[in-house]
Design a protein around this motif. Structure first.
Motif, PDB file in Angstrom:
ATOM      1  N   LYS A   1       0.829  -1.205   0.000  1.00  0.00           N
ATOM      2  CA  LYS A   1       0.000   0.000   0.000  1.00  0.00           C
ATOM      3  C   LYS A   1       0.863   1.254   0.000  1.00  0.00           C
ATOM      4  O   LYS A   1       0.531   2.249  -0.668  1.00  0.00           O
ATOM      5  CB  LYS A   1      -0.914  -0.022   1.233  1.00  0.00           C
ATOM      6  N   GLU A   2       1.947   1.232   0.764  1.00  0.00           N
ATOM      7  CA  GLU A   2       2.836   2.384   0.860  1.00  0.00           C
ATOM      8  C   GLU A   2       4.286   1.945   0.641  1.00  0.00           C
ATOM      9  O   GLU A   2       4.709   0.906   1.161  1.00  0.00           O
ATOM     10  CB  GLU A   2       2.723   3.067   2.227  1.00  0.00           C
ATOM     11  N   LEU A   3       5.029   2.755  -0.109  1.00  0.00           N
ATOM     12  CA  LEU A   3       6.445   2.479  -0.359  1.00  0.00           C
ATOM     13  C   LEU A   3       7.284   3.673   0.070  1.00  0.00           C
ATOM     14  O   LEU A   3       6.824   4.819   0.023  1.00  0.00           O
ATOM     15  CB  LEU A   3       6.682   2.194  -1.837  1.00  0.00           C
ATOM     16  N   TYR A   4       8.524   3.376   0.467  1.00  0.00           N
ATOM     17  CA  TYR A   4       9.481   4.410   0.855  1.00  0.00           C
ATOM     18  C   TYR A   4      10.768   4.158   0.092  1.00  0.00           C
ATOM     19  O   TYR A   4      11.197   3.007  -0.045  1.00  0.00           O
ATOM     20  CB  TYR A   4       9.735   4.366   2.363  1.00  0.00           C
ATOM     21  N   ILE A   5      11.394   5.235  -0.405  1.00  0.00           N
ATOM     22  CA  ILE A   5      12.605   5.058  -1.188  1.00  0.00           C
ATOM     23  C   ILE A   5      13.550   6.241  -0.974  1.00  0.00           C
ATOM     24  O   ILE A   5      13.112   7.361  -0.701  1.00  0.00           O
ATOM     25  CB  ILE A   5      12.270   4.876  -2.690  1.00  0.00           C
ATOM     26  N   GLY A   6      14.833   5.968  -1.092  1.00  0.00           N
ATOM     27  CA  GLY A   6      15.865   6.983  -0.893  1.00  0.00           C
ATOM     28  C   GLY A   6      17.195   6.276  -0.708  1.00  0.00           C
ATOM     29  O   GLY A   6      17.340   5.111  -1.072  1.00  0.00           O
ATOM     30  N   ASP A   7      18.149   6.959  -0.106  1.00  0.00           N
ATOM     31  CA  ASP A   7      19.443   6.343   0.142  1.00  0.00           C
ATOM     32  C   ASP A   7      19.471   5.688   1.523  1.00  0.00           C
ATOM     33  O   ASP A   7      18.416   5.354   2.081  1.00  0.00           O
ATOM     34  CB  ASP A   7      20.562   7.370  -0.038  1.00  0.00           C
ATOM     35  N   SER A   8      20.664   5.515   2.086  1.00  0.00           N
ATOM     36  CA  SER A   8      20.795   4.814   3.367  1.00  0.00           C
ATOM     37  C   SER A   8      20.039   5.500   4.498  1.00  0.00           C
ATOM     38  O   SER A   8      19.642   4.858   5.468  1.00  0.00           O
ATOM     39  CB  SER A   8      22.273   4.691   3.753  1.00  0.00           C
ATOM     40  N   ARG A   9      19.813   6.795   4.382  1.00  0.00           N
ATOM     41  CA  ARG A   9      19.139   7.526   5.455  1.00  0.00           C
ATOM     42  C   ARG A   9      17.670   7.095   5.560  1.00  0.00           C
ATOM     43  O   ARG A   9      17.125   7.000   6.657  1.00  0.00           O
ATOM     44  CB  ARG A   9      19.273   9.031   5.231  1.00  0.00           C
ATOM     45  N   THR A  10      17.049   6.838   4.415  1.00  0.00           N
ATOM     46  CA  THR A  10      15.691   6.277   4.431  1.00  0.00           C
ATOM     47  C   THR A  10      15.727   4.794   4.772  1.00  0.00           C
ATOM     48  O   THR A  10      14.925   4.307   5.576  1.00  0.00           O
ATOM     49  CB  THR A  10      15.003   6.495   3.067  1.00  0.00           C
ATOM     50  N   HIS A  11      16.673   4.090   4.157  1.00  0.00           N
ATOM     51  CA  HIS A  11      16.797   2.652   4.390  1.00  0.00           C
ATOM     52  C   HIS A  11      16.905   2.327   5.874  1.00  0.00           C
ATOM     53  O   HIS A  11      16.277   1.381   6.374  1.00  0.00           O
ATOM     54  CB  HIS A  11      18.041   2.149   3.642  1.00  0.00           C
ATOM     55  N   GLN A  12      17.678   3.130   6.604  1.00  0.00           N
ATOM     56  CA  GLN A  12      17.923   2.890   8.017  1.00  0.00           C
ATOM     57  C   GLN A  12      17.156   3.861   8.920  1.00  0.00           C
ATOM     58  O   GLN A  12      17.383   3.884  10.130  1.00  0.00           O
ATOM     59  CB  GLN A  12      19.432   3.016   8.282  1.00  0.00           C
ATOM     60  N   GLY A  13      16.247   4.642   8.315  1.00  0.00           N
ATOM     61  CA  GLY A  13      15.547   5.656   9.086  1.00  0.00           C
ATOM     62  C   GLY A  13      14.036   5.582   9.062  1.00  0.00           C
ATOM     63  O   GLY A  13      13.375   6.279   9.832  1.00  0.00           O
ATOM     64  N   VAL A  14      13.469   4.763   8.169  1.00  0.00           N
ATOM     65  CA  VAL A  14      12.012   4.603   8.117  1.00  0.00           C
ATOM     66  C   VAL A  14      11.688   3.160   8.470  1.00  0.00           C
ATOM     67  O   VAL A  14      11.954   2.243   7.695  1.00  0.00           O
ATOM     68  CB  VAL A  14      11.438   4.968   6.731  1.00  0.00           C
ATOM     69  N   ASP A  15      11.125   2.984   9.661  1.00  0.00           N
ATOM     70  CA  ASP A  15      10.861   1.633  10.176  1.00  0.00           C
ATOM     71  C   ASP A  15       9.511   1.136   9.674  1.00  0.00           C
ATOM     72  O   ASP A  15       8.477   1.373  10.302  1.00  0.00           O
ATOM     73  CB  ASP A  15      10.899   1.644  11.704  1.00  0.00           C
ATOM     74  N   THR A  16       9.525   0.458   8.546  1.00  0.00           N
ATOM     75  CA  THR A  16       8.293  -0.044   7.939  1.00  0.00           C
ATOM     76  C   THR A  16       7.675  -1.193   8.738  1.00  0.00           C
ATOM     77  O   THR A  16       6.550  -1.609   8.455  1.00  0.00           O
ATOM     78  CB  THR A  16       8.564  -0.488   6.490  1.00  0.00           C
ATOM     79  N   ARG A  17       8.385  -1.677   9.743  1.00  0.00           N
ATOM     80  CA  ARG A  17       7.815  -2.735  10.594  1.00  0.00           C
ATOM     81  C   ARG A  17       6.641  -2.221  11.411  1.00  0.00           C
ATOM     82  O   ARG A  17       5.756  -2.996  11.791  1.00  0.00           O
ATOM     83  CB  ARG A  17       8.890  -3.292  11.533  1.00  0.00           C
ATOM     84  N   ILE A  18       6.648  -0.915  11.720  1.00  0.00           N
ATOM     85  CA  ILE A  18       5.581  -0.363  12.560  1.00  0.00           C
ATOM     86  C   ILE A  18       4.460   0.245  11.718  1.00  0.00           C
ATOM     87  O   ILE A  18       3.525   0.834  12.246  1.00  0.00           O
ATOM     88  CB  ILE A  18       6.131   0.688  13.554  1.00  0.00           C
TER      89      ILE A  18
END
Length: 331
Positions: free
Chosen positions: A59-76
């Protein structure tokens, strides 16, 4: 006699060819086993270009460099996936998102982050994405048409990630250097890379890579000497940014653009940082001009040090804070 010599020569040629093929296959297999344990770049490329867990109609996607990769917790979050990866520049945000849309239903939204210091330069793409990201043929053709790559680079990009001996060629010297420092160093590195690979591919993490609970101190902050003009000579990156934004119109989903948090005390060392961020935000907004599907998230993005695991990346506490801010900022 001549016939026998010809037969003998043909048999030798066939045996030599078969020996060569078998040798290449065996070496590729062994190289793949060894380097997957010590080459973190291989894990990055595999986790977004070959990982089947991505294809799940999120339903929702997040994309970017390592700052998004390690900064947006899609588990929650609910039904969300984090496509961000270290060093990801605008061409690969587009390639990754278009490939996702080729294989899945469009999401309701895509949240994207562009680090301004990655709006120029090509070393990250050379070291990671052109070596380890396994492209579909359309990506290579697209990159050729925009002159992101020349023909020689295009051929290398298409084949290198498909053959282990080519894929790990650049990291062979690193491997030898690690081994030369002793078994403990090699073992420590292999354990670290294996742990990251497990976290990267762990389906319950939904693409997110947690960085733990540690936090920085004043001593960790250094003057970064950021400047405007990094983008000069890299107009292609903004063309790919616009291509990414146009996907929202074509596939009817929303795009939310956000600026990543910074340690508040970084301002003492780089007082011009807010102006630099504003300069690049304006360039990004220019590419989204008249695009009714692109929105920009505003929030106070200078935070206390307790939220950072290093000067550029959030710890778990920071990731949870950012994730909740992004979630609440959407329409």
């Amino acid at each position: 006699m001549e016939s026998n010599l010809y037969t003998f020569s043909s048999d030798n040629a066939i045996k030599t060819a078969l020996t060569f093929i078998v040798t290449v296959i065996v070496l590729s297999y062994l190289t793949s086993i060894i380097f997957n344990k010590i080459d973190s770049n291989s894990n990055i490329g595999y986790s977004i270009s070959e990982n089947k867990a991505i294809n799940n109609n999120y339903k929702e996607l997040y994309i970017g460099d390592s700052r998004t990769h390690q900064g947006v917790d899609t588990r929650i979050l609910n039904n969300s996936y984090n496509l961000g990866r270290p060093g990801m520049q605008t061409p690969f945000t587009y390639f990754t998102m278009q490939e996702y849309l080729n294989n899945n239903n469009p999401p309701e939204s895509l949240t994207v982050q562009f680090s301004f210091y990655l709006l120029g330069g090509i070393q990250w793409m050379k070291d990671i994405y052109f070596a380890y990201y396994k492209p579909s043929l359309w990506m290579v053709i697209d990159a050729l048409s925009t002159q992101l790559v020349d023909m020689n680079q295009a051929i290398k990009w298409y084949f290198s990630p498909r053959f282990s001996l080519l894929r790990h060629k650049k990291r062979a010297s690193d491997f030898l250097r690690i081994i030369s420092k002793g078994h403990r160093k090699a073992l420590s590195n292999a354990v670290s890379v294996s742990q990251n690979r497990r976290l990267l591919l762990q389906e319950s993490n939904y693409g997110y890579l947690p960085r733990g609970s540690g936090s920085i101190t004043d001593n960790d902050l250094k003057q970064a000497h950021y400047r405007v003009g990094i983008e000069k000579g890299y107009s292609n990156y903004f063309k790919y940014m616009k291509k990414l934004f146009n996907l929202a119109l074509e596939y009817d989903f929303d795009i939310y653009v956000y600026s990543f948090p910074w340690p508040k005390k970084q301002l003492d060392l780089d007082p011009e940082l807010p102006k630099i961020i504003e300069y690049y935000n304006n360039l990004i907004k220019k590419e989204a001009n008249d695009n009714e599907k692109v929105f920009f998230i505003k929030y106070d993005n200078f935070w206390e040090q307790e939220y950072f695991v290093d000067p550029l990346h959030l710890n778990q506490k920071g990731a949870e804070k950012l994730t909740n801010i992004l979630l609440k900022s959407k329409r």
